[in-house]
Design a protein around this motif. Structure first.
Motif, PDB file in Angstrom:
ATOM      1  N   ASP A 121     -10.671  -0.886  -7.770  1.00  0.00           N
ATOM      2  CA  ASP A 121      -9.570  -1.619  -7.140  1.00  0.00           C
ATOM      3  C   ASP A 121      -9.977  -2.164  -5.774  1.00  0.00           C
ATOM      4  O   ASP A 121      -9.158  -2.355  -4.892  1.00  0.00           O
ATOM      5  CB  ASP A 121      -8.331  -0.721  -7.028  1.00  0.00           C
ATOM      6  N   SER A 122     -11.237  -2.438  -5.585  1.00  0.00           N
ATOM      7  CA  SER A 122     -11.771  -2.933  -4.316  1.00  0.00           C
ATOM      8  C   SER A 122     -11.258  -4.334  -4.014  1.00  0.00           C
ATOM      9  O   SER A 122     -11.250  -5.197  -4.886  1.00  0.00           O
ATOM     10  CB  SER A 122     -13.306  -2.965  -4.366  1.00  0.00           C
ATOM     11  N   GLN A 123     -10.859  -4.543  -2.744  1.00  0.00           N
ATOM     12  CA  GLN A 123     -10.323  -5.833  -2.335  1.00  0.00           C
ATOM     13  C   GLN A 123     -10.635  -6.112  -0.867  1.00  0.00           C
ATOM     14  O   GLN A 123     -11.062  -5.236  -0.136  1.00  0.00           O
ATOM     15  CB  GLN A 123      -8.805  -5.857  -2.553  1.00  0.00           C
ATOM     16  N   GLY A 124     -10.390  -7.356  -0.470  1.00  0.00           N
ATOM     17  CA  GLY A 124     -10.547  -7.745   0.922  1.00  0.00           C
ATOM     18  C   GLY A 124     -11.975  -8.088   1.297  1.00  0.00           C
ATOM     19  O   GLY A 124     -12.853  -8.203   0.444  1.00  0.00           O
ATOM     20  N   LEU A 125     -12.209  -8.257   2.586  1.00  0.00           N
ATOM     21  CA  LEU A 125     -13.520  -8.635   3.113  1.00  0.00           C
ATOM     22  C   LEU A 125     -14.570  -7.547   2.884  1.00  0.00           C
ATOM     23  O   LEU A 125     -15.739  -7.834   2.676  1.00  0.00           O
ATOM     24  CB  LEU A 125     -13.432  -8.922   4.615  1.00  0.00           C
ATOM     25  N   PHE A 126     -14.133  -6.292   2.940  1.00  0.00           N
ATOM     26  CA  PHE A 126     -15.063  -5.169   2.862  1.00  0.00           C
ATOM     27  C   PHE A 126     -15.010  -4.464   1.510  1.00  0.00           C
ATOM     28  O   PHE A 126     -15.632  -3.425   1.331  1.00  0.00           O
ATOM     29  CB  PHE A 126     -14.766  -4.159   3.982  1.00  0.00           C
ATOM     30  N   GLN A 127     -14.256  -5.032   0.553  1.00  0.00           N
ATOM     31  CA  GLN A 127     -14.081  -4.420  -0.769  1.00  0.00           C
ATOM     32  C   GLN A 127     -13.650  -2.955  -0.623  1.00  0.00           C
ATOM     33  O   GLN A 127     -14.200  -2.047  -1.253  1.00  0.00           O
ATOM     34  CB  GLN A 127     -15.362  -4.545  -1.596  1.00  0.00           C
ATOM     35  N   GLN A 128     -12.620  -2.764   0.205  1.00  0.00           N
ATOM     36  CA  GLN A 128     -12.066  -1.431   0.400  1.00  0.00           C
ATOM     37  C   GLN A 128     -11.067  -1.139  -0.723  1.00  0.00           C
ATOM     38  O   GLN A 128     -10.463  -2.051  -1.271  1.00  0.00           O
ATOM     39  CB  GLN A 128     -11.395  -1.354   1.782  1.00  0.00           C
ATOM     40  N   ARG A 129     -10.909   0.132  -1.032  1.00  0.00           N
ATOM     41  CA  ARG A 129     -10.087   0.529  -2.170  1.00  0.00           C
ATOM     42  C   ARG A 129      -8.832   1.267  -1.725  1.00  0.00           C
ATOM     43  O   ARG A 129      -8.929   2.285  -1.042  1.00  0.00           O
ATOM     44  CB  ARG A 129     -10.899   1.418  -3.101  1.00  0.00           C
ATOM     45  N   PRO A 130      -7.659   0.786  -2.155  1.00  0.00           N
ATOM     46  CA  PRO A 130      -6.435   1.541  -1.868  1.00  0.00           C
ATOM     47  C   PRO A 130      -6.502   2.971  -2.414  1.00  0.00           C
ATOM     48  O   PRO A 130      -6.062   3.912  -1.761  1.00  0.00           O
ATOM     49  CB  PRO A 130      -5.332   0.735  -2.565  1.00  0.00           C
ATOM     50  N   SER A 131      -7.096   3.134  -3.581  1.00  0.00           N
ATOM     51  CA  SER A 131      -7.173   4.458  -4.197  1.00  0.00           C
ATOM     52  C   SER A 131      -8.092   5.416  -3.438  1.00  0.00           C
ATOM     53  O   SER A 131      -8.050   6.627  -3.660  1.00  0.00           O
ATOM     54  CB  SER A 131      -7.641   4.341  -5.652  1.00  0.00           C
ATOM     55  N   SER A 132      -8.923   4.874  -2.536  1.00  0.00           N
ATOM     56  CA  SER A 132      -9.808   5.722  -1.722  1.00  0.00           C
ATOM     57  C   SER A 132      -9.255   5.944  -0.323  1.00  0.00           C
ATOM     58  O   SER A 132      -9.950   6.477   0.541  1.00  0.00           O
ATOM     59  CB  SER A 132     -11.196   5.087  -1.632  1.00  0.00           C
ATOM     60  N   GLY A 133      -8.028   5.485  -0.088  1.00  0.00           N
ATOM     61  CA  GLY A 133      -7.369   5.758   1.186  1.00  0.00           C
ATOM     62  C   GLY A 133      -7.599   4.745   2.290  1.00  0.00           C
ATOM     63  O   GLY A 133      -7.290   5.008   3.449  1.00  0.00           O
ATOM     64  N   TRP A 134      -8.116   3.569   1.955  1.00  0.00           N
ATOM     65  CA  TRP A 134      -8.364   2.558   2.977  1.00  0.00           C
ATOM     66  C   TRP A 134      -7.074   1.896   3.451  1.00  0.00           C
ATOM     67  O   TRP A 134      -7.042   1.280   4.513  1.00  0.00           O
ATOM     68  CB  TRP A 134      -9.322   1.493   2.465  1.00  0.00           C
ATOM     69  N   GLY A 135      -6.025   1.970   2.678  1.00  0.00           N
ATOM     70  CA  GLY A 135      -4.750   1.348   3.031  1.00  0.00           C
ATOM     71  C   GLY A 135      -4.144   0.710   1.796  1.00  0.00           C
ATOM     72  O   GLY A 135      -4.680   0.808   0.692  1.00  0.00           O
ATOM     73  N   THR A 136      -3.035   0.021   1.999  1.00  0.00           N
ATOM     74  CA  THR A 136      -2.388  -0.685   0.897  1.00  0.00           C
ATOM     75  C   THR A 136      -3.146  -1.983   0.632  1.00  0.00           C
ATOM     76  O   THR A 136      -3.956  -2.422   1.454  1.00  0.00           O
ATOM     77  CB  THR A 136      -0.929  -1.019   1.234  1.00  0.00           C
ATOM     78  N   VAL A 137      -2.843  -2.608  -0.494  1.00  0.00           N
ATOM     79  CA  VAL A 137      -3.462  -3.904  -0.809  1.00  0.00           C
ATOM     80  C   VAL A 137      -3.164  -4.901   0.299  1.00  0.00           C
ATOM     81  O   VAL A 137      -4.050  -5.643   0.742  1.00  0.00           O
ATOM     82  CB  VAL A 137      -2.967  -4.427  -2.183  1.00  0.00           C
ATOM     83  N   GLU A 138      -1.927  -4.924   0.763  1.00  0.00           N
ATOM     84  CA  GLU A 138      -1.554  -5.859   1.847  1.00  0.00           C
ATOM     85  C   GLU A 138      -2.365  -5.591   3.103  1.00  0.00           C
ATOM     86  O   GLU A 138      -2.779  -6.514   3.797  1.00  0.00           O
ATOM     87  CB  GLU A 138      -0.049  -5.756   2.149  1.00  0.00           C
ATOM     88  N   GLN A 139      -2.601  -4.326   3.408  1.00  0.00           N
ATOM     89  CA  GLN A 139      -3.355  -3.978   4.611  1.00  0.00           C
ATOM     90  C   GLN A 139      -4.828  -4.361   4.478  1.00  0.00           C
ATOM     91  O   GLN A 139      -5.381  -4.998   5.375  1.00  0.00           O
ATOM     92  CB  GLN A 139      -3.224  -2.481   4.906  1.00  0.00           C
ATOM     93  N   ILE A 140      -5.447  -3.989   3.371  1.00  0.00           N
ATOM     94  CA  ILE A 140      -6.886  -4.226   3.275  1.00  0.00           C
ATOM     95  C   ILE A 140      -7.233  -5.683   2.985  1.00  0.00           C
ATOM     96  O   ILE A 140      -8.401  -6.065   3.089  1.00  0.00           O
ATOM     97  CB  ILE A 140      -7.572  -3.279   2.265  1.00  0.00           C
ATOM     98  N   THR A 141      -6.254  -6.486   2.674  1.00  0.00           N
ATOM     99  CA  THR A 141      -6.505  -7.928   2.561  1.00  0.00           C
ATOM    100  C   THR A 141      -6.120  -8.665   3.841  1.00  0.00           C
ATOM    101  O   THR A 141      -6.170  -9.885   3.888  1.00  0.00           O
ATOM    102  CB  THR A 141      -5.780  -8.540   1.329  1.00  0.00           C
ATOM    103  N   ASP A 142      -5.788  -7.913   4.881  1.00  0.00           N
ATOM    104  CA  ASP A 142      -5.585  -8.473   6.221  1.00  0.00           C
ATOM    105  C   ASP A 142      -6.900  -8.292   6.977  1.00  0.00           C
ATOM    106  O   ASP A 142      -7.334  -7.150   7.194  1.00  0.00           O
ATOM    107  CB  ASP A 142      -4.449  -7.740   6.938  1.00  0.00           C
ATOM    108  N   PRO A 143      -7.576  -9.393   7.357  1.00  0.00           N
ATOM    109  CA  PRO A 143      -8.899  -9.270   7.994  1.00  0.00           C
ATOM    110  C   PRO A 143      -8.930  -8.360   9.225  1.00  0.00           C
ATOM    111  O   PRO A 143      -9.881  -7.596   9.397  1.00  0.00           O
ATOM    112  CB  PRO A 143      -9.258 -10.712   8.360  1.00  0.00           C
TER     113      PRO A 143
END
Length: 195
Positions: free
Chosen positions: A118-140
């Motif tokens: 479920d990696s997304q955003g600039l850094f391919q961070q994953r909501p399921s790994s605790g990086w944040g919500t989809v909305e958060q990790i797709t905010d640069p």
């Protein structure tokens, strides 16, 4: 001549004489040969020093991609977030090189079957790994600050090769791939750090 005017003239003459004594010996040894070289372009004083951007030198096998306006906007967002986090130019280089590897500086949404979990955003961070919500990790800004928070927790990241520092935060299946973007990341930071 009135007394006040005469004292002023004598004072100025005394300063000129004294200044001549101090400047005279220095000026006498100055090289007065005319300069015949081409003028040097002015260097921006607040431009980051290459030794700060690439403290370990440039790794071999560097990659490069041409960036569009959206990608340049993401570079500027990463730099702004780095400054907001109170971190230096080297942190911006590590961040941009990481984002170049993970997304080519494109703010990726969910890619379906082509997605790495479920990696997304600039850094391919994953909501399921605790990086944040989809909305958060797709905010640069948010995703950069999250990456930098992880980087700050890496003891001695400033002295590590870029790929080792990035890998410690990202835990990628391809740990050596970050180094290939170091030169382009350094060039982008040099170009946009003060813009």
């Amino acid at each position: 001549m009135n007394t006040m005017l005469r004292k002023s003239v004598l004072g100025i003459a005394g300063l000129a004489f004294t200044g001549g004594l101090f400047a005279g010996p220095v000026a006498a040894h100055a090289d007065i040969t005319p300069v015949t070289t081409a003028p040097v372009a002015a260097v921006q004083a607040d431009k980051p020093d290459t030794s700060k951007l690439l403290p370990h030198g440039t790794p071999s096998n560097q990659s490069h991609v041409d960036l569009n306006d959206e990608q340049i906007s993401n570079v500027k967002a990463i730099i702004a977030a780095t400054k907001k986090a109170g971190m230096d130019e080297r942190a911006a280089v590590v961040s941009i090189a990481t984002a170049l590897q993970e997304s080519k500086l494109e703010n990726l949404g969910h890619l379906g079957d082509r997605n790495d979990h479920d990696s997304q955003g600039l850094f391919q961070q994953r909501p399921s790994s605790g990086w944040g919500t989809v909305e958060q990790i797709t905010d640069p800004e948010y995703s950069t600050l999250a990456f930098l928070k992880g980087l700050k927790q890496v003891d001695g990241w400033q002295d590590m090769p870029l790929t080792q520092a990035a890998q410690t935060v990202q835990v990628s299946a391809y740990p050596d791939h970050y180094a290939q973007w170091e030169q382009q990341a350094a060039d982008l930071v040099a170009q946009h750090w003060t813009s």
